[in-house]
Design a protein around this motif. Structure first.
Motif, PDB file in Angstrom:
ATOM      1  N   PRO A  87       9.880   9.235 -32.379  1.00 32.04           N
ATOM      2  CA  PRO A  87       9.199   9.899 -31.258  1.00 32.04           C
ATOM      3  C   PRO A  87       8.455  11.130 -31.757  1.00 32.04           C
ATOM      4  N   GLY A  88       7.190  11.219 -31.440  1.00 30.82           N
ATOM      5  CA  GLY A  88       6.392  12.334 -31.917  1.00 30.82           C
ATOM      6  C   GLY A  88       5.289  11.886 -32.849  1.00 30.82           C
ATOM      7  N   LEU A  89       5.006  12.708 -33.851  1.00 32.79           N
ATOM      8  CA  LEU A  89       3.822  12.506 -34.678  1.00 32.79           C
ATOM      9  C   LEU A  89       3.825  11.180 -35.415  1.00 32.79           C
ATOM     10  N   GLY A  90       4.949  10.779 -36.006  1.00 34.96           N
ATOM     11  CA  GLY A  90       4.975   9.526 -36.758  1.00 34.96           C
ATOM     12  C   GLY A  90       4.537   8.347 -35.915  1.00 34.96           C
ATOM     13  N   GLN A  91       5.099   8.248 -34.720  1.00 37.66           N
ATOM     14  CA  GLN A  91       4.720   7.151 -33.827  1.00 37.66           C
ATOM     15  C   GLN A  91       3.270   7.278 -33.403  1.00 37.66           C
ATOM     16  N   GLU A  92       2.830   8.499 -33.114  1.00 38.40           N
ATOM     17  CA  GLU A  92       1.435   8.688 -32.702  1.00 38.40           C
ATOM     18  C   GLU A  92       0.466   8.309 -33.814  1.00 38.40           C
ATOM     19  N   LEU A  93       0.826   8.571 -35.062  1.00 34.77           N
ATOM     20  CA  LEU A  93      -0.024   8.167 -36.183  1.00 34.77           C
ATOM     21  C   LEU A  93      -0.155   6.654 -36.247  1.00 34.77           C
ATOM     22  N   ALA A  94       0.960   5.957 -36.078  1.00 36.36           N
ATOM     23  CA  ALA A  94       0.932   4.495 -36.136  1.00 36.36           C
ATOM     24  C   ALA A  94       0.106   3.922 -34.990  1.00 36.36           C
ATOM     25  N   VAL A  95       0.291   4.459 -33.798  1.00 36.45           N
ATOM     26  CA  VAL A  95      -0.446   3.960 -32.629  1.00 36.45           C
ATOM     27  C   VAL A  95      -1.936   4.243 -32.775  1.00 36.45           C
ATOM     28  N   GLU A  96      -2.281   5.438 -33.217  1.00 36.86           N
ATOM     29  CA  GLU A  96      -3.698   5.779 -33.355  1.00 36.86           C
ATOM     30  C   GLU A  96      -4.351   4.973 -34.471  1.00 36.86           C
ATOM     31  N   ALA A  97      -3.629   4.729 -35.564  1.00 40.70           N
ATOM     32  CA  ALA A  97      -4.172   3.888 -36.637  1.00 40.70           C
ATOM     33  C   ALA A  97      -4.475   2.496 -36.103  1.00 40.70           C
ATOM     34  N   ALA A  98      -3.572   1.966 -35.301  1.00 39.57           N
ATOM     35  CA  ALA A  98      -3.810   0.653 -34.690  1.00 39.57           C
ATOM     36  C   ALA A  98      -5.007   0.701 -33.752  1.00 39.57           C
ATOM     37  N   ARG A  99      -5.081   1.753 -32.958  1.00 39.91           N
ATOM     38  CA  ARG A  99      -6.208   1.892 -32.024  1.00 39.91           C
ATOM     39  C   ARG A  99      -7.535   1.945 -32.773  1.00 39.91           C
ATOM     40  N   GLN A 100      -7.503   2.474 -33.987  1.00 37.06           N
ATOM     41  CA  GLN A 100      -8.715   2.588 -34.798  1.00 37.06           C
ATOM     42  C   GLN A 100      -8.951   1.371 -35.683  1.00 37.06           C
ATOM     43  N   GLY A 101      -8.188   0.292 -35.465  1.00 41.46           N
ATOM     44  CA  GLY A 101      -8.499  -0.982 -36.096  1.00 41.46           C
ATOM     45  C   GLY A 101      -7.697  -1.356 -37.318  1.00 41.46           C
ATOM     46  N   ALA A 102      -6.695  -0.562 -37.685  1.00 48.88           N
ATOM     47  CA  ALA A 102      -5.940  -0.832 -38.904  1.00 48.88           C
ATOM     48  C   ALA A 102      -4.810  -1.823 -38.674  1.00 48.88           C
ATOM     49  N   ALA A 103      -4.434  -2.527 -39.741  1.00 47.83           N
ATOM     50  CA  ALA A 103      -3.148  -3.209 -39.803  1.00 47.83           C
ATOM     51  C   ALA A 103      -2.130  -2.150 -40.214  1.00 47.83           C
ATOM     52  N   VAL A 104      -0.947  -2.173 -39.600  1.00 52.59           N
ATOM     53  CA  VAL A 104      -0.021  -1.055 -39.748  1.00 52.59           C
ATOM     54  C   VAL A 104       1.319  -1.507 -40.317  1.00 52.59           C
ATOM     55  N   ALA A 105       1.685  -0.913 -41.456  1.00 54.21           N
ATOM     56  CA  ALA A 105       3.040  -1.049 -41.995  1.00 54.21           C
ATOM     57  C   ALA A 105       3.770   0.244 -41.676  1.00 54.21           C
ATOM     58  N   MET A 106       4.943   0.132 -41.063  1.00 55.26           N
ATOM     59  CA  MET A 106       5.671   1.309 -40.598  1.00 55.26           C
ATOM     60  C   MET A 106       7.044   1.365 -41.237  1.00 55.26           C
ATOM     61  N   CYS A 107       7.502   2.573 -41.543  1.00 55.78           N
ATOM     62  CA  CYS A 107       8.857   2.695 -42.055  1.00 55.78           C
ATOM     63  C   CYS A 107       9.559   3.878 -41.416  1.00 55.78           C
ATOM     64  N   ALA A 108      10.856   3.713 -41.250  1.00 58.92           N
ATOM     65  CA  ALA A 108      11.757   4.752 -40.759  1.00 58.92           C
ATOM     66  C   ALA A 108      13.157   4.327 -41.145  1.00 58.92           C
ATOM     67  N   ARG A 109      14.088   5.249 -41.137  1.00 53.69           N
ATOM     68  CA  ARG A 109      15.466   4.885 -41.448  1.00 53.69           C
ATOM     69  C   ARG A 109      16.112   4.095 -40.306  1.00 53.69           C
ATOM     70  N   THR A 110      15.623   4.314 -39.070  1.00 49.92           N
ATOM     71  CA  THR A 110      16.247   3.725 -37.890  1.00 49.92           C
ATOM     72  C   THR A 110      15.399   2.584 -37.349  1.00 49.92           C
TER      73      THR A 110
END
Length: 262
Positions: free
Chosen positions: A15-38
């Protein structure tokens, strides 16, 4: 779309910046690989991305970036799925414990260093060979205003991010010859779950209301309010896109003007 056809990795999903980065990258047309411990945090980010209705290709990999082998596995799975890595957003962090330096828990400092410096560098170094092989890429470090404007009780976190800032400058110098750009976004206060939770904790402990605390912080911000974390994410996205093709080694302050370099 600023990242159309790009493949990005975003660390530190939550929750916060990490998720917003992933969502905005997707909105801007990217394929998204995401990582987190949880894994649950990855699932939530995936739901937010899918809600955009863009059929974004998504890869989720539970990863503790302080473990080099897990970083290697994340990068290997990204290459296997997408064939390349165009942008790495290093957003994962450990805030450490908040206390005056004179009574600091240095074990907490080491834990913050393990993620904020060594973990970030481990993931970066796993990505670099692939960017070199493909002819370039962009690495965006999420840094903090605390390294530029010290805040009470955040010495350990600030020290770890200051070390990252130095490493970032050296990386930009070394990797420029391979067309790999390395830049930093220095985030200040960001309105989102982390800050809201922190202010609410102060209120619950008998402090001022959340609204009054927010207003007190906003008094020091020329734009008049704490920037939303989604808007802060957009600044980092810019550093990763081709519009920033002539920029490397830069330090972009994203804080509504609270810190004004001179």
């Amino acid at each position: 779309m600023l990242l159309q056809g790009k493949v990005v990795i975003v660390s530190g999903i939550g929750p916060g910046l990490g998720q917003e980065l992933a969502v905005e990258a997707a909105r801007q047309g990217a394929a998204v690989a995401m990582c987190a411990r949880t894994p649950a945090k990855l699932d939530e980010a995936e739901r937010e991305i899918l809600a955009l209705g863009l059929d974004t290709p998504i890869l989720k990999v539970a990863t503790d970036i302080s473990d080099r082998e897990q970083c290697k596995a994340l990068v290997a799975q990204t290459i296997a799925r997408f064939g390349r890595i165009d942008v790495l957003f290093n957003s994962a962090y450990n805030p450490g414990s908040f206390e005056p330096i004179e009574v600091a828990n240095l074990d907490s400092w080491r834990a913050a260093m393990d993620v904020n410096l060594f973990g970030t560098m481990a993931l970066t170094l796993e990505v670099v060979p692939h960017m070199k092989a493909q002819g370039g890429g962009a690495i965006v470090m999420i840094n903090t205003m605390v390294t530029r404007k010290p805040l009470q009780t955040q010495g350990g976190y600030g020290a770890s991010k200051a070390a990252l800032a130095s490493a970032t400058s050296h990386l930009a110098l070394e990797l420029g010859q391979y067309n790999i750009r390395v830049n930093s976004a220095y985030m200040g206060w960001m309105w989102g779950p982390s800050v809201e939770g922190y202010l609410q904790m102060n209120t619950d402990a008998g402090g001022p209301s959340v609204a009054d605390q927010r207003a007190a912080v906003a008094k020091n911000i020329p734009l008049g309010d704490i920037p939303d974390d989604a808007d802060c994410a957009k600044a980092a996205i810019f550093l990763g896109c081709d519009y920033a093709c002539a920029i490397t080694g830069a330090a972009l302050d994203v804080n509504g003007g609270e810190y004004l370099p001179h």
